[in-house]
Design a protein around this motif. Structure first.
Motif, PDB file in Angstrom:
ATOM      1  N   LYS A   2      64.955  -4.493  41.683  1.00 20.72           N
ATOM      2  CA  LYS A   2      66.166  -3.941  42.298  1.00 20.72           C
ATOM      3  C   LYS A   2      66.027  -2.426  42.483  1.00 20.72           C
ATOM      4  N   HIS A  51      63.787  -1.849  45.367  1.00 12.82           N
ATOM      5  CA  HIS A  51      64.501  -2.303  46.577  1.00 12.82           C
ATOM      6  C   HIS A  51      65.409  -1.160  47.068  1.00 12.82           C
ATOM      7  N   MET A  57      65.015   1.150  50.416  1.00 16.35           N
ATOM      8  CA  MET A  57      66.154   1.165  51.342  1.00 16.35           C
ATOM      9  C   MET A  57      66.533   2.618  51.687  1.00 16.35           C
ATOM     10  N   PHE A  65      66.458   4.233  55.402  1.00 12.21           N
ATOM     11  CA  PHE A  65      67.616   4.882  56.021  1.00 12.21           C
ATOM     12  C   PHE A  65      67.332   6.335  56.397  1.00 12.21           C
ATOM     13  N   GLY A  76      63.937  -7.580  48.478  1.00 13.78           N
ATOM     14  CA  GLY A  76      65.233  -8.277  48.577  1.00 13.78           C
ATOM     15  C   GLY A  76      65.025  -9.781  48.482  1.00 13.78           C
ATOM     16  N   MET A 124      64.236 -11.137  45.086  1.00 14.28           N
ATOM     17  CA  MET A 124      65.395 -11.347  44.199  1.00 14.28           C
ATOM     18  C   MET A 124      66.237 -12.529  44.674  1.00 14.28           C
ATOM     19  N   TYR A 137      73.345 -17.219  44.673  1.00 18.10           N
ATOM     20  CA  TYR A 137      73.870 -16.390  45.767  1.00 18.10           C
ATOM     21  C   TYR A 137      74.473 -17.202  46.915  1.00 18.10           C
ATOM     22  N   LYS A 170      76.228  -9.669  53.998  1.00 22.42           N
ATOM     23  CA  LYS A 170      75.187  -8.645  53.835  1.00 22.42           C
ATOM     24  C   LYS A 170      73.947  -9.021  54.637  1.00 22.42           C
ATOM     25  N   ARG A 180      81.697  -6.464  45.983  1.00 27.17           N
ATOM     26  CA  ARG A 180      81.688  -7.937  46.090  1.00 27.17           C
ATOM     27  C   ARG A 180      83.104  -8.471  46.332  1.00 27.17           C
TER      28      ARG A 180
HETATM   29  C1  HEM Z   1      66.453  -9.099  53.899  1.00 32.04           C
HETATM   30  C2  HEM Z   1      66.914  -8.001  53.313  1.00 32.04           C
HETATM   31  C3  HEM Z   1      67.586  -7.954  51.971  1.00 32.04           C
HETATM   32  C4  HEM Z   1      67.706  -8.931  50.999  1.00 32.04           C
HETATM   33  C5  HEM Z   1      67.159 -10.359  51.023  1.00 32.04           C
HETATM   34  C6  HEM Z   1      68.427  -8.347  49.887  1.00 32.04           C
HETATM   35  C7  HEM Z   1      68.759  -8.990  48.713  1.00 32.04           C
HETATM   36  C8  HEM Z   1      69.284  -8.395  47.590  1.00 32.04           C
HETATM   37  C9  HEM Z   1      69.535  -9.035  46.317  1.00 32.04           C
HETATM   38  C10 HEM Z   1      69.279 -10.505  46.027  1.00 32.04           C
HETATM   39  C11 HEM Z   1      70.046  -8.106  45.472  1.00 32.04           C
HETATM   40  C12 HEM Z   1      70.461  -8.303  44.010  1.00 32.04           C
HETATM   41  C13 HEM Z   1      71.966  -8.431  43.963  1.00 32.04           C
HETATM   42  C14 HEM Z   1      72.466  -8.533  42.548  1.00 32.04           C
HETATM   43  O1  HEM Z   1      72.529  -7.497  41.876  1.00 32.04           O
HETATM   44  O2  HEM Z   1      72.810  -9.642  42.139  1.00 32.04           O
HETATM   45  C15 HEM Z   1      70.131  -6.852  46.198  1.00 32.04           C
HETATM   46  C16 HEM Z   1      70.627  -5.673  45.679  1.00 32.04           C
HETATM   47  C17 HEM Z   1      70.937  -4.575  46.434  1.00 32.04           C
HETATM   48  N1  HEM Z   1      70.688  -4.408  47.782  1.00 32.04           N
HETATM   49 FE1  HEM Z   1      69.693  -5.695  48.991  1.00 32.04          FE
HETATM   50  N2  HEM Z   1      68.756  -7.045  50.215  1.00 32.04           N
HETATM   51  C18 HEM Z   1      68.272  -6.770  51.469  1.00 32.04           C
HETATM   52  C19 HEM Z   1      68.429  -5.589  52.180  1.00 32.04           C
HETATM   53  C20 HEM Z   1      69.220  -4.523  51.761  1.00 32.04           C
HETATM   54  C21 HEM Z   1      69.592  -3.396  52.557  1.00 32.04           C
HETATM   55  C22 HEM Z   1      69.169  -3.165  54.013  1.00 32.04           C
HETATM   56  C23 HEM Z   1      70.383  -2.585  51.794  1.00 32.04           C
HETATM   57  C24 HEM Z   1      71.069  -1.320  52.167  1.00 32.04           C
HETATM   58  C25 HEM Z   1      71.663  -1.109  53.314  1.00 32.04           C
HETATM   59  C26 HEM Z   1      70.489  -3.198  50.498  1.00 32.04           C
HETATM   60  C27 HEM Z   1      71.172  -2.659  49.439  1.00 32.04           C
HETATM   61  C28 HEM Z   1      71.203  -3.177  48.161  1.00 32.04           C
HETATM   62  C29 HEM Z   1      71.785  -2.523  47.011  1.00 32.04           C
HETATM   63  C30 HEM Z   1      72.474  -1.137  47.011  1.00 32.04           C
HETATM   64  C31 HEM Z   1      71.614  -3.389  45.918  1.00 32.04           C
HETATM   65  C32 HEM Z   1      72.047  -3.149  44.465  1.00 32.04           C
HETATM   66  C33 HEM Z   1      73.367  -3.852  44.218  1.00 32.04           C
HETATM   67  C34 HEM Z   1      73.798  -3.787  42.776  1.00 32.04           C
HETATM   68  O3  HEM Z   1      73.324  -4.584  41.973  1.00 32.04           O
HETATM   69  O4  HEM Z   1      74.618  -2.934  42.452  1.00 32.04           O
HETATM   70  N3  HEM Z   1      69.773  -4.388  50.502  1.00 32.04           N
HETATM   71  N4  HEM Z   1      69.667  -7.060  47.489  1.00 32.04           N
END
Ligand code: HEM
Length: 140
Positions: A5, A8, A12, A16, A64, A67, A75, A84, A138
Motif C-alpha cells: 500500500k 502504491h 500514485m 499525478f 493496486g 492488493m 472488496y 474507484k 468509504r
Molecule cells: C487499477 C488501479 C488500482 C487498483 C486495483 C487499486 C487498488 C487498491 C487497493 C486494493 C487498496 C487497498 C485498500 C484498503 O486499504 O483496503 C488501495 C489503496 C489505496 N489506493 Fe488504490 N488502486 C488503484 C489505483 C489507485 C489510484 C489511481 C489512486 C489515486 C488516485 C489510488 C489511491 C489509493 C490510496 C490513497 C489508497 C490508500 C487507502 C487507505 O487505506 O487509506 N489507487 N488501492
C-alpha cells in the motif's frame, strides 16, 4: 499488504506529478512560436511521459491489483471500490489521450489553444479528489 500500500501511494503521487505537469507543458507549448522552443518542449514532454508517467502508472496499477486480487471476496461487495476502479479506468484513458496529444505536438499538428489545455489540466484534479475521498471516507 502495508508495504504494498505504501509503494502504491508513492507510485500514485509520482504518476499525478506527471498528470499535472504534462498538460501544463502543453499550455506553454501551444503558445510557443519558435522552432527551438517547440523542440525543447517536445523533449521535456517525451521524457516526462515515457520516463516518469508510464512507469509510475504501471507500478500503481500492478500494486493496486496485488492488493485487490487476493482480497477480491472482501472488496467485491464494496461500492466505493467499484466507483474507484471506474475513475481509475477513466484516468488511464486520460493518460493515453495525453500520449496522443504529445505525438501530435511532435509532428507540429496541434490545433488546440492554450486555453483548452488550461481546462484539460484540471481534469486529473477531479479524479484525485474523487478517488482519495472514496478510499479514505468509504461513503458506501
Ligand atoms: C487499477 C488501479 C488500482 C487498483 C486495483 C487499486 C487498488 C487498491 C487497493 C486494493 C487498496 C487497498 C485498500 C484498503 O486499504 O483496503 C488501495 C489503496 C489505496 N489506493 Fe488504490 N488502486 C488503484 C489505483 C489507485 C489510484 C489511481 C489512486 C489515486 C488516485 C489510488 C489511491 C489509493 C490510496 C490513497 C489508497 C490508500 C487507502 C487507505 O487505506 O487509506 N489507487 N488501492
Amino acid at each position: 499488504m502495508l508495504w504494498i500500500k505504501a509503494f502504491h501511494i508513492i507510485a500514485m503521487v509520482c504518476w499525478f506529478a506527471g498528470l499535472f505537469y504534462l498538460p501544463r507543458l502543453f499550455v506553454y507549448h501551444a503558445s510557443t512560436e519558435d522552432q527551438a522552443g517547440k523542440d525543447r518542449f517536445h523533449i521535456m514532454e517525451r521524457k516526462l511521459y515515457r520516463g516518469i508517467m508510464n512507469p509510475s502508472m504501471m507500478v500503481t496499477v500492478i500494486l493496486g491489483l496485488a492488493m485487490l486480487i487476493p482480497n477480491w471476496e472482501f472488496y467485491k461487495s464494496m461500492g466505493w471500490m467499484h466507483v474507484k476502479l471506474t475513475l481509475v479506468a477513466i484516468l488511464i484513458g486520460y493518460h493515453i489521450y495525453c500520449g496522443k496529444l504529445m505525438r501530435r505536438f511532435a509532428t507540429d499538428d496541434n490545433h488546440k489553444s492554450h486555453v483548452f489545455y488550461r481546462w484539460f489540466n484540471e481534469f486529473p484534479v477531479l479524479i484525485l479528489l474523487g478517488v482519495v475521498i472514496l478510499v479514505v471516507v468509504r461513503p458506501f
